[in-house]
Design a protein around this motif. Structure first.
Motif, PDB file in Angstrom:
ATOM      1  N   LEU A   1     -28.566  17.921  27.591  1.00  0.00           N
ATOM      2  CA  LEU A   1     -27.119  17.522  26.850  1.00  0.00           C
ATOM      3  C   LEU A   1     -26.357  18.955  26.945  1.00  0.00           C
ATOM      4  O   LEU A   1     -26.598  20.069  26.795  1.00  0.00           O
ATOM      5  CB  LEU A   1     -27.550  17.507  25.445  1.00  0.00           C
ATOM      6  N   ALA A   2     -24.881  18.469  27.560  1.00  0.00           N
ATOM      7  CA  ALA A   2     -24.102  19.643  27.798  1.00  0.00           C
ATOM      8  C   ALA A   2     -22.799  19.098  27.450  1.00  0.00           C
ATOM      9  O   ALA A   2     -21.792  19.251  28.369  1.00  0.00           O
ATOM     10  CB  ALA A   2     -24.177  20.066  29.431  1.00  0.00           C
ATOM     11  N   THR A   3     -22.464  18.400  26.189  1.00  0.00           N
ATOM     12  CA  THR A   3     -21.211  17.776  25.810  1.00  0.00           C
ATOM     13  C   THR A   3     -20.361  18.890  25.189  1.00  0.00           C
ATOM     14  O   THR A   3     -19.048  18.369  24.794  1.00  0.00           O
ATOM     15  CB  THR A   3     -21.578  16.577  25.014  1.00  0.00           C
ATOM     16  N   GLY A   4     -20.694  20.028  25.027  1.00  0.00           N
ATOM     17  CA  GLY A   4     -19.696  20.995  24.506  1.00  0.00           C
ATOM     18  C   GLY A   4     -19.336  20.696  22.952  1.00  0.00           C
ATOM     19  O   GLY A   4     -20.044  20.179  22.015  1.00  0.00           O
ATOM     20  N   THR A   5     -18.221  21.265  22.755  1.00  0.00           N
ATOM     21  CA  THR A   5     -17.406  21.122  21.296  1.00  0.00           C
ATOM     22  C   THR A   5     -16.002  20.621  21.580  1.00  0.00           C
ATOM     23  O   THR A   5     -15.487  20.399  22.540  1.00  0.00           O
ATOM     24  CB  THR A   5     -17.270  22.510  20.833  1.00  0.00           C
ATOM     25  N   THR A   6     -15.392  20.277  20.446  1.00  0.00           N
ATOM     26  CA  THR A   6     -13.998  19.728  20.424  1.00  0.00           C
ATOM     27  C   THR A   6     -13.360  20.471  19.166  1.00  0.00           C
ATOM     28  O   THR A   6     -13.906  21.320  18.474  1.00  0.00           O
ATOM     29  CB  THR A   6     -13.787  18.124  20.035  1.00  0.00           C
ATOM     30  N   ALA A   7     -11.925  20.454  19.340  1.00  0.00           N
ATOM     31  CA  ALA A   7     -11.171  21.328  18.484  1.00  0.00           C
ATOM     32  C   ALA A   7     -11.271  20.693  17.038  1.00  0.00           C
ATOM     33  O   ALA A   7     -11.419  19.657  16.917  1.00  0.00           O
ATOM     34  CB  ALA A   7      -9.767  21.248  18.857  1.00  0.00           C
ATOM     35  N   ALA A   8     -11.483  21.541  15.836  1.00  0.00           N
ATOM     36  CA  ALA A   8     -11.591  21.362  14.528  1.00  0.00           C
ATOM     37  C   ALA A   8     -10.266  21.112  14.040  1.00  0.00           C
ATOM     38  O   ALA A   8      -9.393  22.176  14.325  1.00  0.00           O
ATOM     39  CB  ALA A   8     -12.470  22.485  13.793  1.00  0.00           C
ATOM     40  N   VAL A   9      -9.814  20.235  13.208  1.00  0.00           N
ATOM     41  CA  VAL A   9      -8.945  20.110  12.144  1.00  0.00           C
ATOM     42  C   VAL A   9      -9.006  20.272  10.902  1.00  0.00           C
ATOM     43  O   VAL A   9      -9.545  19.183  10.366  1.00  0.00           O
ATOM     44  CB  VAL A   9      -8.037  18.801  12.782  1.00  0.00           C
ATOM     45  N   PRO A  10      -8.827  21.299  10.142  1.00  0.00           N
ATOM     46  CA  PRO A  10      -9.164  21.512   8.752  1.00  0.00           C
ATOM     47  C   PRO A  10      -8.634  20.250   8.027  1.00  0.00           C
ATOM     48  O   PRO A  10      -7.396  19.700   8.458  1.00  0.00           O
ATOM     49  CB  PRO A  10      -8.499  22.771   8.462  1.00  0.00           C
ATOM     50  N   PRO A  11      -9.317  20.177   6.930  1.00  0.00           N
ATOM     51  CA  PRO A  11      -8.755  18.962   5.965  1.00  0.00           C
ATOM     52  C   PRO A  11      -7.710  19.371   5.206  1.00  0.00           C
ATOM     53  O   PRO A  11      -7.706  19.049   3.974  1.00  0.00           O
ATOM     54  CB  PRO A  11     -10.095  18.673   5.064  1.00  0.00           C
ATOM     55  N   VAL A  12      -6.471  19.507   5.767  1.00  0.00           N
ATOM     56  CA  VAL A  12      -5.349  20.075   5.084  1.00  0.00           C
ATOM     57  C   VAL A  12      -4.558  18.848   4.751  1.00  0.00           C
ATOM     58  O   VAL A  12      -4.341  18.147   5.725  1.00  0.00           O
ATOM     59  CB  VAL A  12      -4.556  21.074   5.707  1.00  0.00           C
ATOM     60  N   PRO A  13      -4.208  18.437   3.635  1.00  0.00           N
ATOM     61  CA  PRO A  13      -3.270  17.078   3.196  1.00  0.00           C
ATOM     62  C   PRO A  13      -2.015  17.046   4.399  1.00  0.00           C
ATOM     63  O   PRO A  13      -1.406  18.013   4.532  1.00  0.00           O
ATOM     64  CB  PRO A  13      -2.865  17.468   1.875  1.00  0.00           C
ATOM     65  N   GLY A  14      -2.171  15.872   5.099  1.00  0.00           N
ATOM     66  CA  GLY A  14      -1.053  15.720   5.873  1.00  0.00           C
ATOM     67  C   GLY A  14      -1.013  16.290   7.567  1.00  0.00           C
ATOM     68  O   GLY A  14      -0.294  16.044   8.241  1.00  0.00           O
ATOM     69  N   LEU A  15      -2.175  17.369   7.512  1.00  0.00           N
ATOM     70  CA  LEU A  15      -2.052  17.949   8.988  1.00  0.00           C
ATOM     71  C   LEU A  15      -2.267  16.967   9.988  1.00  0.00           C
ATOM     72  O   LEU A  15      -1.785  17.007  10.876  1.00  0.00           O
ATOM     73  CB  LEU A  15      -3.202  19.146   8.898  1.00  0.00           C
ATOM     74  N   ARG A  16      -3.564  16.098   9.771  1.00  0.00           N
ATOM     75  CA  ARG A  16      -4.012  15.428  10.858  1.00  0.00           C
ATOM     76  C   ARG A  16      -2.804  14.236  11.146  1.00  0.00           C
ATOM     77  O   ARG A  16      -2.518  13.982  12.328  1.00  0.00           O
ATOM     78  CB  ARG A  16      -5.315  14.461  10.656  1.00  0.00           C
ATOM     79  N   GLU A  17      -2.153  13.778   9.940  1.00  0.00           N
ATOM     80  CA  GLU A  17      -1.308  12.749  10.213  1.00  0.00           C
ATOM     81  C   GLU A  17       0.008  13.258  10.848  1.00  0.00           C
ATOM     82  O   GLU A  17       0.579  12.311  11.485  1.00  0.00           O
ATOM     83  CB  GLU A  17      -0.815  12.210   9.048  1.00  0.00           C
TER      84      GLU A  17
END
Length: 480
Positions: free
Chosen positions: A140-156
């Motif tokens: 298994l060598a699938t690595g990591t992905t960028a974290a997006v903190p659970p800040v209201p409105g950030l992901r949107e």
């Protein structure tokens, strides 16, 4: 194409490529890499290579403008981005696939998921499924992905992650960088150099918080000189964006962004989220094996084998040991060698079959301005482990080789020494172009070279490596 190989690797980044190559080299064994995106992985297209391709021209211009008689160099933004695209091959992985095939590795396109011992189901881009099996090992060598903190409105708000920042195709007028680690600091440097106004929102009280305090302080001082607005002890409370739009990687994702941080509203053209990484293990089917993950990471022993499953290995970021490409490749070389030995019934004697470096001997470089290169333990980390240490520091600007490199050279170096054994357990170098200094320190740490022996490793004059002599002199040792 066959549905059965001796070794199957899930993930085609540098660690996956190394694991497959080492597992079959010098033998008639077969191997396949299962990759859902591009062979070459995050490092080749979205991380190490494009980021350093962006930073190197910045370094060169900065160095030129720090030398009397050479000043006047400028950046050609379009040229810098074109050179970056040459290093990423415009996201064409045909050369990487060609290399894999040339060493006997097949490439299977799709998303791999474990469905049983040595068995995977691969879902292709068209949705079709295919079952493949390994005779000896699955890695298994699938690595990591960028974290997006659970800040209201950030992901949107569709913020940029590191992938957008390294593959930018337009330079935003003003950028808020959320984070203060390596990715955040490197991105801040090239975004500022390419013309963006940059504000960094840092939750802690230091940049590169895991580094020695003198390193964090020097980087913060330089960022102020560069006009990067660093705000410490600030948390983003909420985010909103006018007309968010998926305009494509590295393009401004809509209208202005409002961020509320520390009670203040900040308006920017784009947001870069550089707040850590999360392991890409969610869809690997590990529940079918009853594996319990540690914060999403796959635990392995020092043979890089998953305990309780002698056919299953994990290498690279997914192990959580050291989220660095060179360390993932190191782990992969070990895992591949172990797989080959087990396949041939050979004993796993000797250090080549064990991950030694991940035990407090990890080298790393932050290629920001100034560069921060380190290996092993910081003073604080060493004391937490109960090691009786002493430290010594020296101003790199007082080394002849450094002062020749540029006018007004600013930098510092420090060693962490175990008093009991009189060997180095850590070293940190801060300054322009110090990345090349860290390997000598790595050899000293891994080799447990006594400090008394280092007196006889004579540095060439006038080079920056003379810092080693100055550090030993500063410690107050004699040459016996």
């Amino acid at each position: 194409m066959t549905d059965q190989w001796d070794v199957i690797v899930v993930g085609g980044g540098p660690p996956g490529e190394n694991a497959a190559s080492y597992a079959i080299q010098g033998s008639s064994r077969t191997a396949a890499i299962v990759e859902k995106e591009l062979v070459g992985g995050e490092c080749s297209y979205w991380a190490c290579m494009p980021s350093k391709a962006l930073l190197r021209p910045v370094d060169v211009v900065d160095a030129a403008n720090a030398l009397t008689g050479v000043r006047g160099a400028t950046l050609d933004v379009a040229g810098v981005l074109k050179r970056r695209d040459q290093f990423t091959h415009n996201h064409d992985d045909s050369s990487q696939v060609g290399w894999a095939n040339s060493v006997g590795i097949d490439v299977v396109r799709g998303r791999g998921r474990i469905t049983g011992p040595r068995e995977l189901t691969v879902t292709g881009t068209d949705g079709t499924e295919r079952t493949i099996r390994a005779n000896h090992a699955v890695v298994l060598a699938t690595g990591t992905t960028a974290a997006v903190p659970p800040v209201p409105g950030l992901r949107e708000a569709l913020p940029w992650t590191s992938r957008d920042a390294t593959n930018l195709h337009e330079v935003p007028s003003k950028v808020a960088v959320i984070g203060g680690g390596v990715v955040a600091c490197e991105a801040a440097v090239w975004l500022r150099a390419l013309g963006a106004e940059v504000v960094m929102l840092v939750r802690g009280d230091a940049l590169l918080g895991r580094s020695e305090p003198f390193a964090s302080a020097l980087v913060a001082e330089r960022f102020a000189e560069l006009g990067i607005d660093v705000r410490f002890n600030v948390s983003v409370e909420r985010v909103s964006r006018k007309s968010p739009a998926d305009t494509g990687e590295g393009r401004v994702h809509g209208g202005p962004v409002d961020l509320v941080a520390g009670g203040e509203t900040l308006v920017v053209a784009e947001v870069v989220v550089a707040a850590g990484r999360v392991p890409a293990t969610g869809d690997l089917g590990l529940d079918a094996l009853g594996l319990s993950l540690k914060n999403g990471f796959v635990e392995v022993d020092d043979h890089l084998t998953v305990p309780g499953h002698d056919w299953l290995y994990a290498v690279g970021d997914i192990t959580g040991r050291a989220l660095l490409t060179h360390m993932g490749k190191y782990q992969a070389r070990i895992a591949g060698t172990v797989i080959g030995a087990r396949a041939e019934g050979r004993p796993l004697d000797g250090p080549r079959y064990r991950d030694v470096a991940d035990h407090d001997m990890v080298p790393q470089v932050a290629f920001c301005d100034p560069q921060v290169a380190s290996v092993g333990l910081t003073e604080a980390a060493a004391r937490q482990r109960g090691i009786d240490v002493e430290t010594v520091e020296y101003d790199l600007g007082n080394v002849a080789g450094a002062s020749l490199q540029r006018d007004g050279y600013k930098g510092r170096a420090g060693l962490v020494i175990d008093r009991t054994s009189d060997v180095l357990v850590g070293a940190t170098f801060v300054g322009p172009d110090v990345a090349e200094l860290v390997h000598a320190a790595t050899i000293a740490v891994v080799g447990k070279v006594p400090v008394s022996t280092l007196w006889h490793a004579v540095p060439s004059y006038p080079t920056v490596s003379e810092i080693w002599l100055r550090l030993l002199e500063a410690r107050g040792e004699d040459s016996s």
